[in-house]
Design a protein around this motif. Structure first.
Motif, PDB file in Angstrom:
ATOM      1  N   ASN A 240     -64.465 -82.928 -75.149  1.00  0.00           N
ATOM      2  CA  ASN A 240     -63.385 -83.574 -75.889  1.00  0.00           C
ATOM      3  C   ASN A 240     -63.097 -82.874 -77.207  1.00  0.00           C
ATOM      4  O   ASN A 240     -61.954 -82.609 -77.560  1.00  0.00           O
ATOM      5  CB  ASN A 240     -63.720 -85.048 -76.160  1.00  0.00           C
ATOM      6  N   ASP A 241     -64.160 -82.590 -77.945  1.00  0.00           N
ATOM      7  CA  ASP A 241     -63.997 -81.993 -79.265  1.00  0.00           C
ATOM      8  C   ASP A 241     -65.309 -81.345 -79.673  1.00  0.00           C
ATOM      9  O   ASP A 241     -66.272 -81.289 -78.899  1.00  0.00           O
ATOM     10  CB  ASP A 241     -63.564 -83.053 -80.302  1.00  0.00           C
ATOM     11  N   ALA A 242     -65.352 -80.864 -80.936  1.00  0.00           N
ATOM     12  CA  ALA A 242     -66.550 -80.183 -81.425  1.00  0.00           C
ATOM     13  C   ALA A 242     -67.736 -81.130 -81.541  1.00  0.00           C
ATOM     14  O   ALA A 242     -68.887 -80.728 -81.322  1.00  0.00           O
ATOM     15  CB  ALA A 242     -66.255 -79.535 -82.783  1.00  0.00           C
ATOM     16  N   ARG A 243     -67.491 -82.390 -81.893  1.00  0.00           N
ATOM     17  CA  ARG A 243     -68.585 -83.363 -81.997  1.00  0.00           C
ATOM     18  C   ARG A 243     -69.235 -83.589 -80.633  1.00  0.00           C
ATOM     19  O   ARG A 243     -70.460 -83.693 -80.515  1.00  0.00           O
ATOM     20  CB  ARG A 243     -68.064 -84.675 -82.566  1.00  0.00           C
ATOM     21  N   HIS A 244     -68.413 -83.706 -79.615  1.00  0.00           N
ATOM     22  CA  HIS A 244     -68.932 -83.883 -78.259  1.00  0.00           C
ATOM     23  C   HIS A 244     -69.763 -82.669 -77.846  1.00  0.00           C
ATOM     24  O   HIS A 244     -70.826 -82.800 -77.226  1.00  0.00           O
ATOM     25  CB  HIS A 244     -67.760 -84.079 -77.292  1.00  0.00           C
ATOM     26  N   PHE A 245     -69.304 -81.476 -78.217  1.00  0.00           N
ATOM     27  CA  PHE A 245     -70.027 -80.251 -77.879  1.00  0.00           C
ATOM     28  C   PHE A 245     -71.381 -80.206 -78.573  1.00  0.00           C
ATOM     29  O   PHE A 245     -72.398 -79.853 -77.964  1.00  0.00           O
ATOM     30  CB  PHE A 245     -69.170 -79.045 -78.280  1.00  0.00           C
ATOM     31  N   ALA A 246     -71.426 -80.579 -79.859  1.00  0.00           N
ATOM     32  CA  ALA A 246     -72.691 -80.569 -80.598  1.00  0.00           C
ATOM     33  C   ALA A 246     -73.661 -81.624 -80.064  1.00  0.00           C
ATOM     34  O   ALA A 246     -74.873 -81.389 -79.993  1.00  0.00           O
ATOM     35  CB  ALA A 246     -72.431 -80.798 -82.084  1.00  0.00           C
ATOM     36  N   SER A 247     -73.135 -82.785 -79.673  1.00  0.00           N
ATOM     37  CA  SER A 247     -74.012 -83.828 -79.130  1.00  0.00           C
ATOM     38  C   SER A 247     -74.576 -83.420 -77.779  1.00  0.00           C
ATOM     39  O   SER A 247     -75.656 -83.881 -77.385  1.00  0.00           O
ATOM     40  CB  SER A 247     -73.235 -85.144 -79.003  1.00  0.00           C
ATOM     41  N   TRP A 248     -73.872 -82.550 -77.059  1.00  0.00           N
ATOM     42  CA  TRP A 248     -74.350 -82.063 -75.767  1.00  0.00           C
ATOM     43  C   TRP A 248     -75.632 -81.257 -75.918  1.00  0.00           C
ATOM     44  O   TRP A 248     -76.448 -81.187 -74.998  1.00  0.00           O
ATOM     45  CB  TRP A 248     -73.251 -81.215 -75.125  1.00  0.00           C
ATOM     46  N   PHE A 249     -75.855 -80.667 -77.080  1.00  0.00           N
ATOM     47  CA  PHE A 249     -77.084 -79.917 -77.356  1.00  0.00           C
ATOM     48  C   PHE A 249     -78.197 -80.814 -77.893  1.00  0.00           C
ATOM     49  O   PHE A 249     -79.305 -80.338 -78.117  1.00  0.00           O
ATOM     50  CB  PHE A 249     -76.814 -78.817 -78.381  1.00  0.00           C
ATOM     51  N   GLY A 250     -77.921 -82.084 -78.147  1.00  0.00           N
ATOM     52  CA  GLY A 250     -78.930 -82.966 -78.729  1.00  0.00           C
ATOM     53  C   GLY A 250     -79.129 -82.746 -80.203  1.00  0.00           C
ATOM     54  O   GLY A 250     -80.205 -83.017 -80.744  1.00  0.00           O
ATOM     55  N   THR A 261     -75.870-103.513 -89.773  1.00  0.00           N
ATOM     56  CA  THR A 261     -76.914-102.555 -90.134  1.00  0.00           C
ATOM     57  C   THR A 261     -76.788-101.311 -89.266  1.00  0.00           C
ATOM     58  O   THR A 261     -76.767-101.400 -88.031  1.00  0.00           O
ATOM     59  CB  THR A 261     -78.311-103.161 -89.946  1.00  0.00           C
ATOM     60  N   ARG A 262     -76.694-100.163 -89.906  1.00  0.00           N
ATOM     61  CA  ARG A 262     -76.578 -98.895 -89.185  1.00  0.00           C
ATOM     62  C   ARG A 262     -77.653 -97.943 -89.690  1.00  0.00           C
ATOM     63  O   ARG A 262     -77.788 -97.736 -90.892  1.00  0.00           O
ATOM     64  CB  ARG A 262     -75.197 -98.278 -89.392  1.00  0.00           C
ATOM     65  N   TYR A 263     -78.399 -97.383 -88.757  1.00  0.00           N
ATOM     66  CA  TYR A 263     -79.460 -96.439 -89.118  1.00  0.00           C
ATOM     67  C   TYR A 263     -79.338 -95.199 -88.245  1.00  0.00           C
ATOM     68  O   TYR A 263     -79.290 -95.294 -87.016  1.00  0.00           O
ATOM     69  CB  TYR A 263     -80.838 -97.072 -88.938  1.00  0.00           C
ATOM     70  N   LEU A 264     -79.281 -94.027 -88.869  1.00  0.00           N
ATOM     71  CA  LEU A 264     -79.260 -92.758 -88.168  1.00  0.00           C
ATOM     72  C   LEU A 264     -80.615 -92.095 -88.327  1.00  0.00           C
ATOM     73  O   LEU A 264     -81.047 -91.820 -89.445  1.00  0.00           O
ATOM     74  CB  LEU A 264     -78.155 -91.854 -88.722  1.00  0.00           C
ATOM     75  N   GLY A 265     -81.281 -91.837 -87.229  1.00  0.00           N
ATOM     76  CA  GLY A 265     -82.629 -91.278 -87.274  1.00  0.00           C
ATOM     77  C   GLY A 265     -82.653 -89.792 -86.997  1.00  0.00           C
ATOM     78  O   GLY A 265     -81.759 -89.047 -87.413  1.00  0.00           O
ATOM     79  N   HIS A 266     -83.683 -89.349 -86.289  1.00  0.00           N
ATOM     80  CA  HIS A 266     -83.835 -87.937 -85.952  1.00  0.00           C
ATOM     81  C   HIS A 266     -82.773 -87.521 -84.931  1.00  0.00           C
ATOM     82  O   HIS A 266     -82.100 -88.359 -84.334  1.00  0.00           O
ATOM     83  CB  HIS A 266     -85.229 -87.672 -85.397  1.00  0.00           C
ATOM     84  N   ILE A 267     -82.637 -86.226 -84.739  1.00  0.00           N
ATOM     85  CA  ILE A 267     -81.704 -85.752 -83.730  1.00  0.00           C
ATOM     86  C   ILE A 267     -82.165 -86.228 -82.351  1.00  0.00           C
ATOM     87  O   ILE A 267     -83.358 -86.439 -82.114  1.00  0.00           O
ATOM     88  CB  ILE A 267     -81.577 -84.222 -83.768  1.00  0.00           C
ATOM     89  N   SER A 268     -81.222 -86.392 -81.447  1.00  0.00           N
ATOM     90  CA  SER A 268     -81.525 -87.015 -80.154  1.00  0.00           C
ATOM     91  C   SER A 268     -82.375 -86.120 -79.247  1.00  0.00           C
ATOM     92  O   SER A 268     -83.099 -86.616 -78.387  1.00  0.00           O
ATOM     93  CB  SER A 268     -80.218 -87.365 -79.438  1.00  0.00           C
ATOM     94  N   LYS A 269     -82.277 -84.791 -79.408  1.00  0.00           N
ATOM     95  CA  LYS A 269     -83.021 -83.816 -78.587  1.00  0.00           C
ATOM     96  C   LYS A 269     -82.709 -83.979 -77.094  1.00  0.00           C
ATOM     97  O   LYS A 269     -83.568 -83.782 -76.235  1.00  0.00           O
ATOM     98  CB  LYS A 269     -84.531 -83.940 -78.817  1.00  0.00           C
ATOM     99  N   ARG A 270     -81.476 -84.344 -76.794  1.00  0.00           N
ATOM    100  CA  ARG A 270     -81.049 -84.417 -75.399  1.00  0.00           C
ATOM    101  C   ARG A 270     -80.344 -83.124 -75.026  1.00  0.00           C
ATOM    102  O   ARG A 270     -80.027 -82.305 -75.874  1.00  0.00           O
ATOM    103  CB  ARG A 270     -80.117 -85.613 -75.203  1.00  0.00           C
ATOM    104  N   GLY A 271     -80.096 -82.961 -73.753  1.00  0.00           N
ATOM    105  CA  GLY A 271     -79.392 -81.765 -73.319  1.00  0.00           C
ATOM    106  C   GLY A 271     -80.330 -80.583 -73.122  1.00  0.00           C
ATOM    107  O   GLY A 271     -81.528 -80.734 -72.878  1.00  0.00           O
ATOM    108  N   ASP A 272     -79.762 -79.393 -73.237  1.00  0.00           N
ATOM    109  CA  ASP A 272     -80.490 -78.151 -72.949  1.00  0.00           C
ATOM    110  C   ASP A 272     -81.439 -77.824 -74.103  1.00  0.00           C
ATOM    111  O   ASP A 272     -81.017 -77.448 -75.187  1.00  0.00           O
ATOM    112  CB  ASP A 272     -79.484 -77.011 -72.738  1.00  0.00           C
TER     113      ASP A 272
END
Length: 360
Positions: A240-250, A261-272
């Motif tokens: 879809n966009d650059a954000r989608h591409f970056a999330s594909w790498f985890g 309440t919103r909390y952003l933690g470590h990177i997801s480490k999903r994908g390749d």
């Protein structure tokens, strides 16, 4: 036959099929051998085949596409939630039918033979490098047991061990010297094979316009460029966009949110994992070079200045992950536009399109 959709649970020798009508109701189930599976679709009126994106899935997808049948590969991690009760091959095939009806599950793009061959080269190099590292660690351990301290850098360490084994007065027992020399010969052979493989990758990169474009980006070297082309075929149109591409790498933060309440933690480490590792190491090299240039008083472009600011307000590891995320977005922009990175006005445009705010 008027069946339109077939779900296939792949295996090495036994294939489970669930045939559904236009209302997604299972009307047939078959358990076929490999030879039977190859012949089953020839005289059938099938418009869609659904499979997990697992081993051999891309091969069968290409084979079915050649018969004029549409194939949808679904991520294996998302199929388990649709399995009812006990897990069997038949239940897995039915779960594929249910998962295919979910619009939120994006299918995996079918890889070409060339893409999988290029990925095979990268996997082979990783295996050789892992074997080389294990042999070096074994030699270090042997030397440590005999009171010999080896240099930390691998190349210097191997040279030092070679000199120790060549010394007749060394403390290494004669019983193990021959075996240790064989390990060093194996390391040399692996290094020669890796060097030859990298020469092949260099030739492939010169023939690929996508690789040439990616190589113009800071922190993107031969391995990252060729591995990204192998994973995406050099096209990012299915993102879809650059954000989608970056999330594909985890490389995006894992979110834990509820209510206000919103909390952003470590990177997801999903994908390749392999591509994420290459991007992260590339980001570390850019950060290191930026720090050296800043200390020397040299001019820094916006990308490196931004990375140093992130490092200043967080820490080195967070800055490396944030920069890897940024590099992934810039890779998306360059592949989408087909333009090299580096021209000042294009740089500003790409940075605006791929802006990223690192959580505090």
């Amino acid at each position: 036959m008027n069946t339109t959709t077939v779900a296939v649970d792949l295996a090495k020798s036994v294939f489970q099929l669930a045939v559904a009508d236009t209302q997604w109701r299972v009307i047939e189930q078959h358990r076929l051998t490999r030879a039977q599976f190859e012949r089953w679709f020839i005289n059938r009126n099938v418009s869609l085949v659904i499979m997990e994106a697992c081993g051999s899935a891309h091969h069968w997808a290409r084979s079915l596409n050649a018969l004029g049948i549409e194939v949808k590969l679904l991520p294996a991690a998302y199929i388990r939630a649709y399995v009812k009760r006990n897990k069997t091959d038949a239940a897995d095939a039915c779960a594929l039918l249910e998962a295919a009806r979910c619009a939120d599950i994006r299918p995996v793009k079918i890889k070409s033979i060339e893409q999988q061959a290029l990925q095979g080269l990268h996997r082979t190099r990783s295996l050789w490098m892992g074997t080389r590292t294990s042999r070096i660690n074994a030699l270090r351990g042997f030397c440590r047991e005999f009171g010999i301290s080896v240099a930390t850098e691998s190349r210097n360490g191997i040279e030092q061990i070679s000199r120790v084994l060549a010394d007749p007065n060394t403390s290494v027992p004669q019983l193990i010297r021959g075996t240790m020399k064989l390990l060093i010969e194996e390391i040399r052979l692996l290094e020669a094979r890796v060097a030859q493989l990298e020469k092949e990758l260099t030739q492939l990169a010169k023939q690929s316009a996508a690789c040439t474009t990616l190589l113009s980006i800071p922190g993107i070297g031969l391995l990252t460029a060729t591995a990204m082309v192998a994973a995406t075929s050099g096209s990012v149109a299915h993102f879809n966009d650059a954000r989608h591409f970056a999330s594909w790498f985890g490389l995006t933060p894992k979110e834990y949110s509820s209510g206000s309440t919103r909390y952003l933690g470590h990177i997801s480490k999903r994908g390749d994992r392999y591509l994420r590792m290459l991007l992260t190491h590339g980001a570390r090299s850019v950060l290191r070079a930026a720090s050296v240039s800043f200390s020397a008083g040299r001019h820094l472009d916006e990308l490196r200045s931004w990375a140093l600011k992130v490092q200043g307000r967080t820490n080195h590891n967070k800055a490396a992950c944030a920069l890897a995320n940024k590099l992934a977005r810039i890779c998306y922009a360059t592949l989408r536009d087909g333009e090299d990175y580096g021209v000042e006005h294009k740089l500003n445009k790409k940075l605006e399109r791929t802006s990223y705010a690192m959580p505090a």
